[in-house]
Design a protein around this motif. Structure first.
Motif, PDB file in Angstrom:
ATOM      1  N   ALA A  52       0.944  -1.227  -0.079  1.00 29.93           N
ATOM      2  CA  ALA A  52       0.140   0.003   0.214  1.00 29.93           C
ATOM      3  C   ALA A  52       0.733   1.288   0.107  1.00 29.93           C
ATOM      4  CB  ALA A  52      -0.902  -0.058   1.252  1.00 29.93           C
ATOM      5  N   LYS A  53       1.936   1.302   0.817  1.00 25.05           N
ATOM      6  CA  LYS A  53       2.733   2.504   1.007  1.00 25.05           C
ATOM      7  C   LYS A  53       3.580   2.438  -0.505  1.00 25.05           C
ATOM      8  CE  LYS A  53       6.828   4.393   3.415  1.00 25.05           C
ATOM      9  NZ  LYS A  53       7.835   4.012   4.406  1.00 25.05           N
ATOM     10  N   ALA A  54       3.790   1.518  -0.940  1.00 24.36           N
ATOM     11  CA  ALA A  54       4.530   1.692  -2.469  1.00 24.36           C
ATOM     12  C   ALA A  54       3.568   2.257  -3.370  1.00 24.36           C
ATOM     13  CB  ALA A  54       5.261   0.301  -2.815  1.00 24.36           C
ATOM     14  N   PHE A  55       2.470   1.548  -3.377  1.00 20.25           N
ATOM     15  CA  PHE A  55       1.375   2.038  -4.295  1.00 20.25           C
ATOM     16  C   PHE A  55       0.874   3.604  -4.079  1.00 20.25           C
ATOM     17  CE2 PHE A  55      -3.248   2.028  -5.584  1.00 20.25           C
ATOM     18  CZ  PHE A  55      -3.238   1.826  -7.001  1.00 20.25           C
ATOM     19  N   GLY A  56       1.124   4.092  -2.942  1.00 17.93           N
ATOM     20  CA  GLY A  56       0.783   5.331  -2.898  1.00 17.93           C
ATOM     21  C   GLY A  56      -0.269   5.843  -1.866  1.00 17.93           C
ATOM     22  N   LEU A  57      -0.862   4.771  -1.143  1.00 19.80           N
ATOM     23  CA  LEU A  57      -2.140   4.855  -0.391  1.00 19.80           C
ATOM     24  C   LEU A  57      -1.509   5.761   0.776  1.00 19.80           C
ATOM     25  CD1 LEU A  57      -4.150   1.640  -0.608  1.00 19.80           C
ATOM     26  CD2 LEU A  57      -4.270   3.978  -2.002  1.00 19.80           C
ATOM     27  N   PRO A  58      -2.316   6.256   1.603  1.00 15.50           N
ATOM     28  CA  PRO A  58      -2.254   6.905   2.579  1.00 15.50           C
ATOM     29  C   PRO A  58      -2.347   6.318   3.889  1.00 15.50           C
ATOM     30  CG  PRO A  58      -4.466   7.800   1.912  1.00 15.50           C
ATOM     31  CD  PRO A  58      -3.716   6.856   0.800  1.00 15.50           C
ATOM     32  N   ILE A  59      -1.436   5.273   3.967  1.00 15.86           N
ATOM     33  CA  ILE A  59      -1.504   4.166   4.890  1.00 15.86           C
ATOM     34  C   ILE A  59      -1.157   4.757   6.298  1.00 15.86           C
ATOM     35  CG2 ILE A  59       0.502   3.276   4.427  1.00 15.86           C
ATOM     36  CD1 ILE A  59      -0.883   0.379   5.210  1.00 15.86           C
ATOM     37  N   ALA A  60      -1.844   4.241   7.415  1.00 13.62           N
ATOM     38  CA  ALA A  60      -1.262   4.914   8.716  1.00 13.62           C
ATOM     39  C   ALA A  60       0.222   4.465   9.115  1.00 13.62           C
ATOM     40  CB  ALA A  60      -1.960   4.694   9.836  1.00 13.62           C
ATOM     41  N   PRO A  61       1.206   5.330   9.487  1.00 13.81           N
ATOM     42  CA  PRO A  61       2.627   4.755   9.524  1.00 13.81           C
ATOM     43  C   PRO A  61       2.861   3.633  10.359  1.00 13.81           C
ATOM     44  CG  PRO A  61       2.559   7.209   9.827  1.00 13.81           C
ATOM     45  CD  PRO A  61       1.204   6.588   9.918  1.00 13.81           C
ATOM     46  N   LEU A 139      -9.894   5.872   8.435  1.00  5.34           N
ATOM     47  CA  LEU A 139     -10.042   6.937   9.244  1.00  5.34           C
ATOM     48  C   LEU A 139     -10.338   8.215   8.470  1.00  5.34           C
ATOM     49  CD1 LEU A 139      -7.201   5.886  11.963  1.00  5.34           C
ATOM     50  CD2 LEU A 139      -9.829   5.428  11.865  1.00  5.34           C
ATOM     51  N   TRP A 140     -11.337   9.063   8.924  1.00  9.45           N
ATOM     52  CA  TRP A 140     -11.574  10.247   8.248  1.00  9.45           C
ATOM     53  C   TRP A 140     -10.872  11.506   8.856  1.00  9.45           C
ATOM     54  CZ3 TRP A 140     -13.933  12.737   4.419  1.00  9.45           C
ATOM     55  CH2 TRP A 140     -14.209  14.206   4.492  1.00  9.45           C
ATOM     56  N   ALA A 160      -6.857   7.874   5.963  1.00 10.06           N
ATOM     57  CA  ALA A 160      -6.050   7.124   6.563  1.00 10.06           C
ATOM     58  C   ALA A 160      -6.211   5.544   6.396  1.00 10.06           C
ATOM     59  CB  ALA A 160      -5.447   7.397   8.033  1.00 10.06           C
ATOM     60  N   VAL A 161      -5.543   4.983   5.803  1.00  6.18           N
ATOM     61  CA  VAL A 161      -5.986   3.433   5.504  1.00  6.18           C
ATOM     62  C   VAL A 161      -5.224   2.559   6.617  1.00  6.18           C
ATOM     63  CG1 VAL A 161      -5.749   1.550   3.666  1.00  6.18           C
ATOM     64  CG2 VAL A 161      -5.974   3.786   3.027  1.00  6.18           C
ATOM     65  N   ILE A 162      -6.141   1.492   7.095  1.00  4.15           N
ATOM     66  CA  ILE A 162      -5.688   0.713   8.114  1.00  4.15           C
ATOM     67  C   ILE A 162      -6.146  -0.881   7.946  1.00  4.15           C
ATOM     68  CG2 ILE A 162      -5.304   2.352   9.929  1.00  4.15           C
ATOM     69  CD1 ILE A 162      -8.180   1.745  11.024  1.00  4.15           C
ATOM     70  N   ASP A 163      -5.648  -1.700   8.653  1.00  6.95           N
ATOM     71  CA  ASP A 163      -5.946  -3.156   8.793  1.00  6.95           C
ATOM     72  C   ASP A 163      -5.968  -3.849   7.556  1.00  6.95           C
ATOM     73  OD1 ASP A 163      -6.359  -2.728  11.314  1.00  6.95           O
ATOM     74  OD2 ASP A 163      -8.730  -2.750  11.359  1.00  6.95           O
ATOM     75  N   HIS A 164      -5.421  -4.851   7.232  1.00 12.24           N
ATOM     76  CA  HIS A 164      -5.259  -5.492   6.112  1.00 12.24           C
ATOM     77  C   HIS A 164      -4.892  -7.092   6.458  1.00 12.24           C
ATOM     78  CE1 HIS A 164      -4.051  -1.848   4.256  1.00 12.24           C
ATOM     79  NE2 HIS A 164      -5.027  -2.106   3.450  1.00 12.24           N
ATOM     80  N   ASN A 165      -5.228  -7.455   7.639  1.00 13.66           N
ATOM     81  CA  ASN A 165      -4.874  -8.977   8.196  1.00 13.66           C
ATOM     82  C   ASN A 165      -6.033  -9.795   7.339  1.00 13.66           C
ATOM     83  OD1 ASN A 165      -6.853  -7.278  10.084  1.00 13.66           O
ATOM     84  ND2 ASN A 165      -7.104  -9.451  10.802  1.00 13.66           N
TER      85      ASN A 165
END
Length: 257
Positions: A52-61, A139-140, A160-165
């Motif tokens: 997700a980070k490599a794709f450019g999504l705003p994932i939470a650190p 997260l908004w 913010a994008v979270i949770d991919h389990n």
């Protein structure tokens, strides 16, 4: 870099895995997932976070974090059993609120499409939001006030994008995805646009280049179910990689009829 957990503050009441709220050595607060997320879930989190980070999504650190064994040994109540000692997945706490249906229109179209295509790629059916509710895992982050197509005021902002389990799912249902994904309304225009498909395919290929480093940096302990590391977790790496390689098939962009 692996962080060290220096304080366990509490435990979330939300989410199936109910992550622990921890402070790490960098001074930041994180949601930490350990044993309750299962080994497969933890590996999914780490791989998808890197993709997700490599794709450019705003994932939470995010980071790998270490739970000191003395924390576990000092726990006489069993409260930390679901966390466990050793390596865990840590997602930094973001000051936002769970995205509501009324806020979807305020998210830029390109960002909605990015999340939609990425979730389709990693077979993530855990970002649902319908009139009956759902589990959106976004997260908004509110911004300025704008107007929609009907000239009505709407709050605009980011996410913010979270949770991919639960992603990389061998039992992924394409039809369920198309009916319940939070941005399912953008599917027809996104998937029917040939130029968009070309651009997204190129970005997905570039993101997949981080697979090797992400896989090689997995904690060795996650390759086993037990603490003694005698029972392999048997993560289906070859099948997952083949799943991600589906971007090379023209069928990748076919929606269920």
């Amino acid at each position: 870099m692996t962080l060290e957990i220096v304080e366990i503050i509490g435990r979330s009441k939300q989410g199936f895995t109910r992550p622990y709220i921890c402070r790490c050595g960098d001074g930041e607060v994180y949601f930490a997932k350990g044993r309750s997320a299962t080994r497969r879930g933890l590996i999914n989190e780490w791989l998808c976070a890197n993709l997700a980070k490599a794709f450019g999504l705003p994932i939470a650190p995010f980071a790998l974090a270490e739970v000191p064994q003395e924390f576990i040994e000092a726990d006489l109540t069993g409260w930390l059993r679901d966390l466990g000692g050793g390596a865990v997945f840590a997602s930094r706490k973001i000051m936002g609120q769970e995205l509501a249906a009324s806020q979807v229109a305020g998210i830029p179209l390109q960002l909605r499409r990015d999340v939609l295509v990425f979730d389709w790629w990693v077979r993530n059916n855990d970002r649902n939001l319908t009139a009956q509710g759902g589990n959106v895992n976004l997260l908004w982050l509110p911004g300025q006030l704008g107007r929609d197509d009907d000239d009505q005021k709407v709050a605009e902002g980011g996410i913010a994008v979270i949770d991919h389990n639960l992603a990389l799912d061998a039992d992924f249902s394409a039809s369920d995805f198309c009916q319940t994904h939070v941005f399912a309304g953008d599917l027809p225009d996104t998937f029917s646009d040939f130029l968009l498909r070309q651009a997204f395919s190129q970005r997905l290929r570039q993101a997949l280049e981080v697979w090797g480093d992400a896989w090689n940096n997995l904690p060795p302990a996650w390759g086993f179910i037990d603490e003694e590391q005698t029972m392999p977790s048997n993560y289906p790496a070859a099948e997952v990689r083949a799943m991600l390689n589906s971007i090379e098939s023209p069928d990748f962009w076919n929606l269920p009829v």
